[in-house]
Design a protein around this motif. Structure first.
Motif, short mmCIF file in Angstrom:
data_model
loop_
_atom_site.label_atom_id
_atom_site.label_comp_id
_atom_site.label_asym_id
_atom_site.label_seq_id
_atom_site.Cartn_x
_atom_site.Cartn_y
_atom_site.Cartn_z
N ILE A 73 36.77 46.62 40.01
CA ILE A 73 37.76 45.53 39.96
C ILE A 73 38.26 45.37 38.52
O ILE A 73 39.47 45.21 38.28
N HIS A 74 37.35 45.42 37.56
CA HIS A 74 37.74 45.23 36.16
C HIS A 74 38.43 46.46 35.60
O HIS A 74 39.36 46.34 34.80
N GLU B 153 33.99 42.40 28.90
CA GLU B 153 35.38 41.95 29.05
C GLU B 153 35.47 40.43 29.12
O GLU B 153 36.36 39.82 28.52
N ALA B 154 34.57 39.81 29.88
CA ALA B 154 34.60 38.35 30.02
C ALA B 154 34.37 37.69 28.66
O ALA B 154 35.08 36.73 28.31
N VAL B 155 33.41 38.19 27.88
CA VAL B 155 33.15 37.62 26.56
C VAL B 155 34.35 37.81 25.64
O VAL B 155 34.76 36.89 24.94
N LEU C 257 36.15 31.69 33.21
CA LEU C 257 35.24 32.68 32.68
C LEU C 257 33.84 32.11 32.49
O LEU C 257 32.84 32.76 32.83
N VAL C 258 33.75 30.88 31.98
CA VAL C 258 32.44 30.26 31.77
C VAL C 258 31.77 30.00 33.11
O VAL C 258 30.54 30.06 33.23
N THR D 248 41.53 38.18 42.44
CA THR D 248 42.78 37.51 42.08
C THR D 248 42.62 36.74 40.77
O THR D 248 43.51 36.77 39.91
N ALA D 249 41.51 36.04 40.61
CA ALA D 249 41.28 35.28 39.38
C ALA D 249 41.25 36.22 38.17
O ALA D 249 41.80 35.89 37.11
N TRP D 250 40.62 37.38 38.33
CA TRP D 250 40.58 38.32 37.22
C TRP D 250 41.97 38.87 36.92
O TRP D 250 42.37 39.00 35.74
N ARG D 251 42.73 39.21 37.95
CA ARG D 251 44.09 39.69 37.75
C ARG D 251 44.95 38.66 37.01
O ARG D 251 45.72 39.00 36.11
#
Length: 299
Positions: A204-205, A7-9, A126-127, A245-248
């Protein structure tokens, strides 16, 4: 279940900017001092040195793959570099093929080199979850992927850009999972290598809409609150709710770009009302979601 690394990529939105074959002979050195783009390199034959700013020199040999997701100054050189300040002779022998050092000397090292860009507005976040440098040896899949990318850039085939984007995503994912271990620096890879934290990261994801607190996450991980909090912060590098929170908010930005209604976004990223989501988004991003949506539309 959702894979956080994939997901991050995907959310980084990688795209290829440069792909080339580089050979070197005799004494040579190339230096990148400007803030450029994320970089990768696969050594096909021979050996060379790579020195990233603030790090000890690395010897790269045939079969090595290096990925630098962050933007650093670095040098690459022959094993015996020329005097500092000497410029490498650089000759483009054919489109996308470059020779460094003595023009007539036989190649002593051959490398496939690529630069990419990350299109996400959240690329800094993300990085930051990835290692500063990934260096792996003997992963033939990575070398095969780099060769495929290099070949695709030279060909004029249908759907070329789509193919390159997918190949680059697979290359980045494969490089990151090859490097995933408890020895990785704090971040997503190290967290995914932790058998107690990996299920939490996946949850979380996979379900950002669920109600989350440190207590509920700790209970799911079968740890006390304090043990879970300390372990998460040590292995991931940020506190659990800071990560959630950052992911949301990263997901919310994606939904805003897609034109998803605000009420739907609020529900999908775990807020009970549009106003609660708007306050959280403003606090995290620095502007209300409506203003962010207008800004990206105007860009």
């Amino acid at each position: 279940m959702t894979d956080p690394i994939a997901e991050a990529v995907s959310m980084l939105k990688p795209s290829l900017s440069i792909s080339k074959l580089v050979t070197g002979a005799s004494r040579w050195l190339v230096e990148r001092t400007e803030l450029g783009s994320p970089f990768y390199c696969a050594i096909v034959e021979g050996r060379c040195l790579m020195t990233i700013a603030g790090r000890e020199p690395m010897t790269l040999a045939a079969g090595d793959f290096v990925l630098v997701p962050k933007i650093f100054s670095f040098t690459m050189s022959s094993m015996e570099p020329p005097p500092r300040g000497a410029l490498a002779q650089r000759l483009e022998t054919s489109p996308g093929v470059f020779h460094l050092g003595e023009p007539e000397a036989p190649a002593e090292v051959k490398a496939l080199v690529g630069h990419c860009t990350f299109g996400s507005d959240d690329k800094a976040l993300l990085v930051s979850l990835l290692p500063e440098v990934v260096h792996v040896h003997g992963e033939e899949r990575l070398l095969a992927l780099v060769r495929m990318i290099n070949e695709e850039t030279r060909a004029d085939r249908a759907a070329r850009e789509i193919v390159l984007q997918r190949l680059l995503e697979v290359l980045l994912i494969d490089a990151l999972r090859s490097a995933a271990s408890a020895k990785a620096p704090p971040g997503l890879l190290r967290g995914m290598a932790d058998p107690l934290l990996a299920p939490t990261l996946r949850r979380i994801h996979a379900d950002p809409a669920r109600s989350m607190t440190v207590e509920t996450l700790a209970r799911d991980a079968a740890m006390s609150r304090s043990t879970f909090f300390d372990r998460f912060r040590k292995e991931i590098g940020v506190a659990p709710m800071e990560y959630a929170t950052a992911w949301r908010m990263s997901l919310a930005k994606e939904f805003l770009r897609e034109g998803t209604p605000m009420a739907d976004i609020a529900q999908r990223v775990g807020y009970g009302s549009t106003s609660a989501f708007s306050v959280a988004f403003h606090r995290h991003v620095g502007m209300p979601p409506g203003a962010y949506s207008r800004a990206i539309t105007a860009a």
